[in-house]
Motif scaffolding. Structure first.
Motif, PDB file in Angstrom:
ATOM      1  N   ASP A  96       0.832  -1.203   0.000  1.00  0.00           N
ATOM      2  CA  ASP A  96       0.000   0.000   0.000  1.00  0.00           C
ATOM      3  C   ASP A  96       0.866   1.254   0.000  1.00  0.00           C
ATOM      4  O   ASP A  96       2.045   1.219   0.302  1.00  0.00           O
ATOM      5  CB  ASP A  96      -0.975   0.007   1.169  1.00  0.00           C
ATOM      6  N   SER A  97       0.265   2.383  -0.359  1.00  0.00           N
ATOM      7  CA  SER A  97       1.029   3.612  -0.577  1.00  0.00           C
ATOM      8  C   SER A  97       1.309   4.410   0.682  1.00  0.00           C
ATOM      9  O   SER A  97       2.191   5.249   0.693  1.00  0.00           O
ATOM     10  CB  SER A  97       0.289   4.508  -1.559  1.00  0.00           C
ATOM     11  N   HIS A  98       0.531   4.229   1.733  1.00  0.00           N
ATOM     12  CA  HIS A  98       0.646   5.014   2.968  1.00  0.00           C
ATOM     13  C   HIS A  98       0.323   6.483   2.748  1.00  0.00           C
ATOM     14  O   HIS A  98       0.682   7.330   3.558  1.00  0.00           O
ATOM     15  CB  HIS A  98       2.031   4.874   3.592  1.00  0.00           C
ATOM     16  N   ALA A  99      -0.329   6.820   1.640  1.00  0.00           N
ATOM     17  CA  ALA A  99      -0.715   8.202   1.376  1.00  0.00           C
ATOM     18  C   ALA A  99      -1.752   8.637   2.408  1.00  0.00           C
ATOM     19  O   ALA A  99      -2.587   7.851   2.832  1.00  0.00           O
ATOM     20  CB  ALA A  99      -1.291   8.347  -0.022  1.00  0.00           C
ATOM     21  N   ALA A 100      -1.669   9.890   2.811  1.00  0.00           N
ATOM     22  CA  ALA A 100      -2.600  10.436   3.799  1.00  0.00           C
ATOM     23  C   ALA A 100      -2.974  11.851   3.386  1.00  0.00           C
ATOM     24  O   ALA A 100      -2.174  12.549   2.768  1.00  0.00           O
ATOM     25  CB  ALA A 100      -1.955  10.454   5.179  1.00  0.00           C
ATOM     26  N   PRO A 101      -4.175  12.284   3.725  1.00  0.00           N
ATOM     27  CA  PRO A 101      -4.537  13.665   3.393  1.00  0.00           C
ATOM     28  C   PRO A 101      -3.694  14.637   4.213  1.00  0.00           C
ATOM     29  O   PRO A 101      -3.278  14.321   5.325  1.00  0.00           O
ATOM     30  CB  PRO A 101      -6.020  13.746   3.781  1.00  0.00           C
ATOM     31  N   PRO A 102      -3.423  15.819   3.666  1.00  0.00           N
ATOM     32  CA  PRO A 102      -2.640  16.799   4.414  1.00  0.00           C
ATOM     33  C   PRO A 102      -3.368  17.243   5.673  1.00  0.00           C
ATOM     34  O   PRO A 102      -4.591  17.248   5.727  1.00  0.00           O
ATOM     35  CB  PRO A 102      -2.462  17.961   3.445  1.00  0.00           C
ATOM     36  N   LEU A 103      -2.582  17.600   6.683  1.00  0.00           N
ATOM     37  CA  LEU A 103      -3.154  18.081   7.935  1.00  0.00           C
ATOM     38  C   LEU A 103      -3.814  19.443   7.715  1.00  0.00           C
ATOM     39  O   LEU A 103      -3.323  20.243   6.924  1.00  0.00           O
ATOM     40  CB  LEU A 103      -2.062  18.205   8.992  1.00  0.00           C
ATOM     41  N   PRO A 104      -4.893  19.739   8.410  1.00  0.00           N
ATOM     42  CA  PRO A 104      -5.508  21.057   8.273  1.00  0.00           C
ATOM     43  C   PRO A 104      -4.570  22.141   8.810  1.00  0.00           C
ATOM     44  O   PRO A 104      -3.853  21.929   9.781  1.00  0.00           O
ATOM     45  CB  PRO A 104      -6.772  20.960   9.121  1.00  0.00           C
ATOM     46  N   THR A 105      -4.565  23.270   8.125  1.00  0.00           N
ATOM     47  CA  THR A 105      -3.689  24.357   8.529  1.00  0.00           C
ATOM     48  C   THR A 105      -4.325  25.695   8.164  1.00  0.00           C
ATOM     49  O   THR A 105      -5.086  25.788   7.204  1.00  0.00           O
ATOM     50  CB  THR A 105      -2.305  24.231   7.856  1.00  0.00           C
ATOM     51  N   ALA A 106      -3.971  26.704   8.923  1.00  0.00           N
ATOM     52  CA  ALA A 106      -4.451  28.056   8.626  1.00  0.00           C
ATOM     53  C   ALA A 106      -3.689  28.674   7.457  1.00  0.00           C
ATOM     54  O   ALA A 106      -4.078  29.707   6.924  1.00  0.00           O
ATOM     55  CB  ALA A 106      -4.293  28.937   9.861  1.00  0.00           C
ATOM     56  N   ALA A 107      -2.606  28.038   7.028  1.00  0.00           N
ATOM     57  CA  ALA A 107      -1.779  28.572   5.951  1.00  0.00           C
ATOM     58  C   ALA A 107      -2.385  28.324   4.576  1.00  0.00           C
ATOM     59  O   ALA A 107      -1.893  28.838   3.591  1.00  0.00           O
ATOM     60  CB  ALA A 107      -0.387  27.954   6.011  1.00  0.00           C
ATOM     61  N   THR A 108      -3.433  27.552   4.478  1.00  0.00           N
ATOM     62  CA  THR A 108      -4.065  27.286   3.193  1.00  0.00           C
ATOM     63  C   THR A 108      -4.761  28.545   2.705  1.00  0.00           C
ATOM     64  O   THR A 108      -5.605  29.105   3.393  1.00  0.00           O
ATOM     65  CB  THR A 108      -5.082  26.143   3.326  1.00  0.00           C
TER      66      THR A 108
END
Length: 172
Positions: A142-154
């Motif tokens: 498996d790829s171990h891909a994960a969604p990015p963590l939420p951040t105020a910098a977006t």
């Protein structure tokens, strides 16, 4: 840990500028580090340094460290680590800070950075604590891909309506 495993962990740690650390709490986080005296040394936790909150890294605790290949950028080795928090101004702390200081890019207070780290930050050593969990020849499918963590910098917003005209206008 065999000599081959130890060599793989050490060489990967020396060549990669980033490691992914997963503590007992939360998702893995990428952290910059230096390899010094058989361990990955890192600094963080202060307002001007990389965040360590949410990882649960405590002195004597454990973590899992993933290191990427410098050539291909993919995961090369994953190893269990023992977390050691270095006491400010101790002999091992001073040696680790000397190495970290040379790799800290764009520090606003380069001349007094060690004093600030002693006051505000934590210097940690992640020491290998066993054979690698993943290495060439024993990687998962498996790829171990994960969604990015939420951040105020977006800051993803619609582009202004007039921007394409400014960017793509013909010069005379």
């Amino acid at each position: 840990m065999t000599l081959l495993d130890q060599t793989l962990v050490e060489e990967a740690g020396k060549k990669s500028a980033l490691i992914w650390v997963r503590g007992p709490e939360g998702p893995a986080r990428s952290l910059w580090h230096v390899w010094h005296d058989g361990a990955a040394c890192l600094v963080g936790g202060g307002p001007l340094e990389q965040p360590l909150e949410g990882l649960g890294l405590t002195d004597g605790g454990t973590a899992t460290v993933s290191v990427r290949s410098k050539d291909k950028g993919g995961r090369l080795v994953v190893w269990p680590a023992r977390v050691v928090e270095l006491a400010p101004h101790g002999e091992r702390w001073t040696a680790a800070v000397g190495e970290l200081k040379g790799k800290r890019l764009n520090a606003p207070d380069f001349d007094t950075i060690a004093d600030r780290w002693a006051r505000e930050c934590r210097v940690l050593r992640l020491e290998p604590a066993g054979a690698p969990v993943q290495q060439p020849g024993s990687m998962p499918d498996d790829s171990h891909a994960a969604p990015p963590l939420p951040t105020a910098a977006t800051t993803r917003r619609r582009i202004p309506a007039g921007l394409p005209k400014l960017l793509f206008r013909k010069r005379r």
